[in-house]
Design a protein around this motif. Structure first.
Motif, PDB file in Angstrom:
ATOM      1  N   VAL A 175      -2.413  -5.182  11.500  1.00  0.00           N
ATOM      2  CA  VAL A 175      -2.447  -4.222  10.401  1.00  0.00           C
ATOM      3  C   VAL A 175      -2.077  -2.827  10.916  1.00  0.00           C
ATOM      4  CG1 VAL A 175      -3.948  -2.994   8.786  1.00  0.00           C
ATOM      5  CG2 VAL A 175      -4.045  -5.465   8.929  1.00  0.00           C
ATOM      6  N   GLY A 176      -2.599  -2.484  12.093  1.00  0.00           N
ATOM      7  CA  GLY A 176      -2.289  -1.169  12.676  1.00  0.00           C
ATOM      8  C   GLY A 176      -0.794  -1.010  12.924  1.00  0.00           C
ATOM      9  N   TRP A 177      -0.187  -2.014  13.539  1.00  0.00           N
ATOM     10  CA  TRP A 177       1.241  -1.933  13.819  1.00  0.00           C
ATOM     11  C   TRP A 177       2.066  -1.904  12.561  1.00  0.00           C
ATOM     12  CZ3 TRP A 177       1.048  -5.953  18.323  1.00  0.00           C
ATOM     13  CH2 TRP A 177       0.905  -5.258  19.533  1.00  0.00           C
ATOM     14  N   LEU A 178       1.705  -2.747  11.580  1.00  0.00           N
ATOM     15  CA  LEU A 178       2.437  -2.751  10.313  1.00  0.00           C
ATOM     16  C   LEU A 178       2.319  -1.391   9.634  1.00  0.00           C
ATOM     17  CD1 LEU A 178       1.608  -6.259   8.807  1.00  0.00           C
ATOM     18  CD2 LEU A 178       3.787  -5.455   9.689  1.00  0.00           C
ATOM     19  N   TRP A 179       1.124  -0.826   9.696  1.00  0.00           N
ATOM     20  CA  TRP A 179       0.914   0.483   9.066  1.00  0.00           C
ATOM     21  C   TRP A 179       1.764   1.541   9.754  1.00  0.00           C
ATOM     22  CZ3 TRP A 179      -1.446   1.026   4.569  1.00  0.00           C
ATOM     23  CH2 TRP A 179      -1.695   2.324   4.114  1.00  0.00           C
ATOM     24  N   MET A 180       1.805   1.451  11.068  1.00  0.00           N
ATOM     25  CA  MET A 180       2.574   2.425  11.848  1.00  0.00           C
ATOM     26  C   MET A 180       4.050   2.336  11.477  1.00  0.00           C
ATOM     27  SD  MET A 180       3.019   2.279  15.951  1.00  0.00           S
ATOM     28  CE  MET A 180       4.178   0.928  15.925  1.00  0.00           C
ATOM     29  N   ARG A 181       4.522   1.109  11.303  1.00  0.00           N
ATOM     30  CA  ARG A 181       5.938   0.896  11.091  1.00  0.00           C
ATOM     31  C   ARG A 181       6.370   1.200   9.659  1.00  0.00           C
ATOM     32  NH1 ARG A 181      10.325   0.519  10.529  1.00  0.00           N
ATOM     33  NH2 ARG A 181      11.945  -0.928  11.195  1.00  0.00           N
ATOM     34  N   PHE A 182       5.535   0.785   8.676  1.00  0.00           N
ATOM     35  CA  PHE A 182       6.005   0.781   7.298  1.00  0.00           C
ATOM     36  C   PHE A 182       5.333   1.772   6.369  1.00  0.00           C
ATOM     37  CE2 PHE A 182       8.896  -2.549   7.722  1.00  0.00           C
ATOM     38  CZ  PHE A 182       8.350  -3.545   8.501  1.00  0.00           C
ATOM     39  N   ALA A 183       4.247   2.356   6.799  1.00  0.00           N
ATOM     40  CA  ALA A 183       3.475   3.107   5.814  1.00  0.00           C
ATOM     41  C   ALA A 183       3.543   4.601   6.022  1.00  0.00           C
ATOM     42  CB  ALA A 183       2.031   2.641   5.846  1.00  0.00           C
ATOM     43  N   GLY A 184       4.631   5.076   6.638  1.00  0.00           N
ATOM     44  CA  GLY A 184       4.742   6.498   6.960  1.00  0.00           C
ATOM     45  C   GLY A 184       4.526   7.426   5.794  1.00  0.00           C
ATOM     46  N   VAL A 189      -6.046  12.066  15.274  1.00  0.00           N
ATOM     47  CA  VAL A 189      -5.674  10.728  15.720  1.00  0.00           C
ATOM     48  C   VAL A 189      -4.719  10.134  14.683  1.00  0.00           C
ATOM     49  CG1 VAL A 189      -6.565   8.425  16.196  1.00  0.00           C
ATOM     50  CG2 VAL A 189      -7.876  10.422  16.889  1.00  0.00           C
ATOM     51  N   ALA A 190      -3.725   9.390  15.155  1.00  0.00           N
ATOM     52  CA  ALA A 190      -2.756   8.799  14.223  1.00  0.00           C
ATOM     53  C   ALA A 190      -3.467   7.836  13.279  1.00  0.00           C
ATOM     54  CB  ALA A 190      -1.673   8.060  14.997  1.00  0.00           C
ATOM     55  N   PRO A 191      -3.112   7.850  11.983  1.00  0.00           N
ATOM     56  CA  PRO A 191      -3.792   6.976  11.020  1.00  0.00           C
ATOM     57  C   PRO A 191      -3.798   5.509  11.428  1.00  0.00           C
ATOM     58  CG  PRO A 191      -2.424   8.538   9.852  1.00  0.00           C
ATOM     59  CD  PRO A 191      -2.168   8.756  11.309  1.00  0.00           C
ATOM     60  N   ALA A 192      -2.653   5.026  11.941  1.00  0.00           N
ATOM     61  CA  ALA A 192      -2.598   3.602  12.293  1.00  0.00           C
ATOM     62  C   ALA A 192      -3.652   3.255  13.326  1.00  0.00           C
ATOM     63  CB  ALA A 192      -1.210   3.233  12.809  1.00  0.00           C
ATOM     64  N   VAL A 193      -3.848   4.154  14.295  1.00  0.00           N
ATOM     65  CA  VAL A 193      -4.828   3.894  15.353  1.00  0.00           C
ATOM     66  C   VAL A 193      -6.241   3.911  14.782  1.00  0.00           C
ATOM     67  CG1 VAL A 193      -5.763   4.763  17.516  1.00  0.00           C
ATOM     68  CG2 VAL A 193      -3.316   4.851  17.113  1.00  0.00           C
ATOM     69  N   ALA A 194      -6.501   4.918  13.942  1.00  0.00           N
ATOM     70  CA  ALA A 194      -7.851   5.013  13.356  1.00  0.00           C
ATOM     71  C   ALA A 194      -8.152   3.810  12.481  1.00  0.00           C
ATOM     72  CB  ALA A 194      -7.965   6.299  12.538  1.00  0.00           C
ATOM     73  N   LEU A 195      -7.136   3.353  11.732  1.00  0.00           N
ATOM     74  CA  LEU A 195      -7.356   2.205  10.855  1.00  0.00           C
ATOM     75  C   LEU A 195      -7.590   0.928  11.662  1.00  0.00           C
ATOM     76  CD1 LEU A 195      -4.727   2.935   8.085  1.00  0.00           C
ATOM     77  CD2 LEU A 195      -7.203   3.171   7.937  1.00  0.00           C
ATOM     78  N   THR A 196      -6.898   0.789  12.780  1.00  0.00           N
ATOM     79  CA  THR A 196      -7.145  -0.372  13.631  1.00  0.00           C
ATOM     80  C   THR A 196      -8.583  -0.361  14.110  1.00  0.00           C
ATOM     81  OG1 THR A 196      -4.861  -0.399  14.383  1.00  0.00           O
ATOM     82  CG2 THR A 196      -6.456  -1.580  15.732  1.00  0.00           C
TER      83      THR A 196
END
Lengths: 330, 238
Positions: A173-182, A125-132
């Motif tokens: 937080v999930g979206w920000l992570w997806m966008r900026f935390a690659g 699962v994508a990290p951003a999704v799991a973190l959300t």
């Protein structure tokens, strides 16, 4: 693999070293016996008031804690992570809000959310999704909302503000992570649980573990809240609570430090009468999203580089989100 | 924390909750409707503790493969924060915390409980015809403050509350109101004039007449004609 040196040494020393539970029994019995002698020494109105408030918060919150932990235990034994992963959409940008809303259906105490998120990532699962999901499951589930409604009777505005603020925090937080935390390195320690050895045993074990763990932090939060109400001079409380920004920051820090389970934090929030509703909301939104317990678990699970970025991001988002919804709805 | 200690802790906590809820002691801390949730919770904790110690396969910690042991260890290892859970049981036992009283009421004088819409509506209805009319302290306060005391003028009323004092030598008939539990208690006070102050924290039944004009801004006052020492009521919070 099973025979360890401690087995051997404990057999040797069994005659001399008391078991932990025996020590506990001895202490409890000693307290029980000396009760009559101790009571007059403890008869002080400030201590009595502190004790009453402390016991009240704990007694009020424990049934909700038990309910939440039971529900989480049932769900974790019934619902496998595979099924969970199948429900997540392919595109991360959509997966994030789905994960946010999924938190509503899956009550999970904070203690469980880090390993669950970690194993979700381990399974692709994508990290951003799991973190959300990690942020939303402890915060927007029905048990939390019910306990918030009980703690603030006749205040549906607070319940809905809490729900929305937490949900928005998780999704943002999930979206920000997806966008900026690659490029942020995340350790992968967990490869998921193996086969369970009998669902009943796993269920009882996980419920006991989760309950005891959370109850300890509940007691800590209750102790501090009772002390605030009993010992801190009124003038100090009113001074801090009276200034909007200071009040918000104080309660955000309190929530971070006290690390309470989300099923119970509404009762502590309700006890802080001197503070504004927005400040209480900040306390309730920050608590499940980020606290010392979560920060250290996340650093342990995903690495310090991750934690150094994730923790401040969540704190700031949570505070801003709570303030925004507090101002708008409450 | 070892497995057996965890079981002891669960049983102790469950037993304390049961003990509080089976009598009336729990009313010092939480609302009346919490009785059965507390009983259920106490029973569940005790059952959990039994399951922990004697459930299927609970003792066999020498299973073959690593994953099993990891899982058992993972579940048996509870953070040291869990030790704190002994504290509420010990406090209940040693201190037997009493219901909130004058100490807190005198500290929290700046708090004012906002009446609910229902309380406000009830306050507008005329008092029952009995003389003296029984009134709760909160109701008296609401009628004086939000209705300019129209329903109170010239009526002899009867209230039950405990005695709290202030720095100027006045005494008040006081009651706490709670929303959720004792932790959010807000005191309501009515200043009593015309009678000598009973001992602080003593529960009293007071008969008197509303002092006209008082309470529209600050604390309402009652001109006392009769004071009687009584036992604390079963439900102390309003």
């Amino acid at each position: 693999m099973t025979e360890t040196t401690s087995d051997v040494s404990s057999t040797d020393q069994r005659a001399r070293r008391p078991e932990q539970v025996e020590v506990v029994f001895l202490i409890l019995m000693a307290l029980g016996i000396s009760q009559r002698w101790l009571i007059p020494h403890l008869d002080h109105p400030a201590l009595a008031t502190w004790s009453t408030i402390f016991v009240a918060i704990v007694v009020q919150a424990i049934p909700f804690l038990v309910g939440g932990v039971l529900l989480a235990g049932v769900i974790s034994t019934v619902l496998s992570e595979k099924a969970l992963r199948r429900l997540v959409p392919e595109r991360v940008a959509i997966g994030v809000p789905v994960a946010g809303v999924a938190g509503f259906a899956l009550p999970g105490c904070e203690c469980a959310s880090v390993p669950v998120a970690s194993s979700m990532i381990g399974r692709g699962v994508a990290p951003a999704v799991a973190l959300t999901f990690l942020l939303s499951a402890p915060a927007v589930n029905p048990v939390v909302l019910v306990s918030t409604a009980v703690a603030f009777p006749g205040r549906p505005d607070i319940v809905s503000a809490r729900f929305l603020a937490s949900l928005v925090t998780a999704v943002v937080v999930g979206w920000l992570w997806m966008r900026f935390a690659g490029k942020v390195p995340m350790l992968q320690r967990h490869t998921g649980h193996g086969a369970r050895t009998g669902t009943f045993r796993a269920f009882v074990a996980s419920v006991s573990h989760d309950f005891l763990h959370a109850a300890g932090f509940l007691v800590l939060g209750a102790m501090v809240a009772a002390a605030i109400n009993t010992f801190v001079p009124r003038s100090v409380i009113d001074g801090v609570a009276g200034q909007a920004v200071v009040a918000v920051i104080t309660l955000a820090v309190f929530a971070f430090v006290v690390a309470m389970c989300s099923e119970a934090d509404a009762f502590v929030a309700a006890s802080l009468n001197a503070f504004s509703d927005t400040a209480k909301l900040v306390f309730m939104v920050v608590g499940p999203a980020m606290d010392v317990k979560l920060a250290s678990m996340e650093a342990g699970e995903f690495g310090t580089a991750f934690a150094l970025r994730f923790v401040p991001l969540v704190m700031v988002t949570a505070v801003l989100s709570a303030c925004a919804f507090g101002w708008w709805l409450v | 924390m070892k497995s057996t200690t965890q079981a002891v802790l669960l049983t102790l906590t469950g037993a304390v909750l049961l003990r509080l809820a089976m009598g009336d002691v729990y009313l010092r801390y939480v609302n009346t409707w919490m009785r059965w949730p507390l009983v259920a919770c106490g029973v569940i904790l005790i059952l959990l503790s039994i399951g922990h110690l004697w459930g299927p396969g609970a003792q066999s910690e020498e299973d073959g493969d690593c994953e099993d042991e990891d899982e058992v260890e993972q579940h048996a290892h509870v953070s040291s924060a869990a030790w704190l859970l002994f504290l509420p049981s010990i406090v209940v036992f040693l201190v037997a915390p009493p219901a909130l009283g004058a100490y807190l009421a005198e500290r929290n004088t700046s708090l004012v409980a906002e009446p609910t819409a229902g309380e406000r509506k009830a306050a507008l209805t005329p008092l029952p015809a009995t003389d003296p009319a029984p009134v709760s302290v909160t109701e008296f306060f609401v009628r004086a403050r939000y209705d300019q005391g129209l329903t109170l003028v010239g009526r002899s009323v009867e209230m039950v509350g405990f005695v709290s004092l202030d720095g100027d030598g006045n005494w008040y008939v006081t009651r706490f109101g709670i929303n959720c539990c004792a932790a959010d208690a807000t005191p309501t006070r009515v200043r009593a004039i015309g009678a000598e102050a009973p001992p602080r924290d003593q529960w009293v039944r007071v008969v008197g007449v509303w002092v006209e004009g008082s309470g529209t801004k600050g604390v309402p006052a009652i001109d006392v004609s009769e004071v009687e020492h009584v036992q604390a009521p079963r439900v102390e919070y309003e």
